[in-house]
Design an enzyme around this catalytic site. Structure first.
Site, mmCIF file in Angstrom:
data_model
loop_
_atom_site.group_PDB
_atom_site.id
_atom_site.type_symbol
_atom_site.label_atom_id
_atom_site.label_comp_id
_atom_site.label_asym_id
_atom_site.label_seq_id
_atom_site.Cartn_x
_atom_site.Cartn_y
_atom_site.Cartn_z
ATOM 1 N N ASN A 110 0.836 -1.198 0.000
ATOM 2 C CA ASN A 110 0.000 0.000 0.000
ATOM 3 C C ASN A 110 0.870 1.248 0.000
ATOM 4 O O ASN A 110 1.957 1.270 0.563
ATOM 5 C CB ASN A 110 -0.965 -0.006 1.195
ATOM 6 C CG ASN A 110 -0.403 0.721 2.399
ATOM 7 O OD1 ASN A 110 -0.495 1.948 2.509
ATOM 8 N ND2 ASN A 110 0.197 -0.034 3.319
ATOM 9 N N SER A 174 5.318 5.189 8.910
ATOM 10 C CA SER A 174 4.732 4.932 7.601
ATOM 11 C C SER A 174 5.732 5.322 6.525
ATOM 12 O O SER A 174 6.314 6.404 6.579
ATOM 13 C CB SER A 174 3.446 5.732 7.413
ATOM 14 O OG SER A 174 3.016 5.660 6.056
ATOM 15 N N THR A 246 4.881 -1.410 8.037
ATOM 16 C CA THR A 246 5.216 -2.119 6.802
ATOM 17 C C THR A 246 6.684 -1.919 6.433
ATOM 18 O O THR A 246 7.351 -1.019 6.929
ATOM 19 C CB THR A 246 4.337 -1.615 5.648
ATOM 20 O OG1 THR A 246 4.508 -0.190 5.525
ATOM 21 C CG2 THR A 246 2.872 -1.915 5.911
ATOM 22 N N TYR A 317 -3.700 -7.324 10.556
ATOM 23 C CA TYR A 317 -4.364 -6.521 9.529
ATOM 24 C C TYR A 317 -4.384 -7.326 8.229
ATOM 25 O O TYR A 317 -5.419 -7.851 7.833
ATOM 26 C CB TYR A 317 -3.658 -5.176 9.370
ATOM 27 C CG TYR A 317 -4.218 -4.237 8.310
ATOM 28 C CD1 TYR A 317 -5.127 -4.661 7.344
ATOM 29 C CD2 TYR A 317 -3.829 -2.908 8.257
ATOM 30 C CE1 TYR A 317 -5.636 -3.799 6.383
ATOM 31 C CE2 TYR A 317 -4.331 -2.034 7.293
ATOM 32 C CZ TYR A 317 -5.220 -2.494 6.358
ATOM 33 O OH TYR A 317 -5.714 -1.632 5.402
ATOM 34 N N SER A 318 -3.231 -7.458 7.575
ATOM 35 C CA SER A 318 -3.195 -8.162 6.292
ATOM 36 C C SER A 318 -3.662 -9.605 6.435
ATOM 37 O O SER A 318 -4.393 -10.116 5.577
ATOM 38 C CB SER A 318 -1.783 -8.122 5.700
ATOM 39 O OG SER A 318 -1.373 -6.790 5.467
#
EC number: 1.3.5.2
Length: 341
Positions: A110, A174, A246, A317-318
């Site tokens: 993402n 992020s 991430t 989450y994923s």
């Protein structure tokens, strides 16, 4: 049932599927249906940061950025729910397409860019929710705020969400907001942490309660950098660390469709890297700060591995996107089955 739903949702674009899923989970929560449709995990209460969690498996930030489905996610069996990342002002995020599935790797890339409706809207949704469990609110800076003034944005959000949150997560990791990750290091980190700690003490006096602060870090750090972050968190009086966000790495997905897309990679490929960060943090923190582990949990045993590495709580989450609510139960069961220390 989720397998069929996923087959249908995966025929849509990733972002359309995400938005539709959020709408459905939110609607189910408002009607009280989610708890009836999903088998609930076993009770596994745990106390961390002075808060009482129904179980140690939570929803990671990013799935419900605006607090649209708090009740819905809680009814699925999560032991805690983290919403956001939210910024002081609404912002659209990065241009589409910005969300990509890599099903061969049980992964997602993402580059959303903190798309959200702003902190005031999020607070409206929190006030409308009936959920009375542990609620984390994840805060960040606006895209157009210079990184030199990022502290201002974090303090604005801290002030606004303070009374609404069980704990507050400060997102400095992020990869999709330029310059943000620089806040994890050196003087930039110290200045941010000191400002947050000072404002939190003022707010604690004003509101008569001390809300825990957690810092969310990236997996793309050396052991030495991780050790420096751990020392800074302890020195500033932070209450927890979330490891990790991430990764910018592409190990194992380079040859896959969409594997070369820019953005943060999550899901199974980040498991080993993220768990290594947890182990390093655990060694450096020595139990003085709890670790909330996120990153790569796509099977129940992965949650137990995070706890064994030194985490007190985990977030998914994923893995939830690919496995659905059953993963919550599997993770809770795997943690419950761990040998008692």
């Amino acid at each position: 049932m989720y397998t069929l739903a996923r087959q249908l949702l995966f025929k849509l674009s990733p972002e359309t599927s995400h938005d539709l899923s959020l709408d459905l989970i939110g609607a189910g929560g408002r009607l009280g249906l989610n708890g009836m449709l999903c088998k609930q995990p076993a009770a596994l209460p745990v106390s961390v940061m002075g808060l009482n969690f129904a179980n140690p498996v939570g929803l990671a930030a990013g799935l419900d950025k605006n607090g649209a489905a708090i009740d819905g996610f809680a009814q699925l069996g999560f032991g805690f729910v983290e919403i956001g990342t939210v910024t002081p002002r609404p912002q659209p995020g990065n241009p589409k397409p910005r969300l990509f599935r890599l099903p061969e790797a049980t992964a997602i890339i993402n580059r959303m860019g903190f798309n959200n409706l702003g902190v005031d809207h999020l607070l409206e949704r929190v006030r409308a929710a009936r959920y009375n469990g542990v609620l984390g609110i994840n805060i960040g800076k606006n895209f157009d705020t210079p990184v030199e003034r990022a502290v201002d944005d974090y303090l604005i959000c801290l002030d606004k969400v303070y009374t609404a949150a069980s704990y507050i997560t400060v997102n400095v990791s992020s990869p999709n907001t330029p310059g943000l990750r620089s806040l994890q290091f050196g003087d930039s980190l110290k200045q941010l942490l000191d400002a947050l700690a000072e404002r939190r003490e003022q707010l604690a006096v004003t509101h008569g309660k001390r809300v825990p602060l957690a810092i969310k870090i990236a997996p793309d750090m050396s052991d030495e950098e991780t050790a420096l972050v751990a020392a800074a968190l302890m020195a500033s009086g932070m209450d927890a660390v979330i490891a990790t966000n991430t990764t910018l790495g592409r190990e194992g997905v380079e040859a896959l469709p969409h594997g070369g897309e820019a953005g943060g990679l999550s899901g199974a490929p980040v498991l080993a890297k993220s768990t290594h960060i947890v182990k390093v943090l655990a060694g450096e923190l020595g139990g003085k700060l709890p670790i909330i582990a996120a990153g790569g949990i796509t099977e129940g045993r992965h949650a137990a591995e995070k706890i064994a590495a030194g985490a007190s709580l985990v977030q998914i989450y994923s893995g939830f996107i690919y496995k659905g609510p059953a993963l919550i139960r599997e993770a809770v069961d795997a943690i419950a089955a761990m040998p008692r220390v």
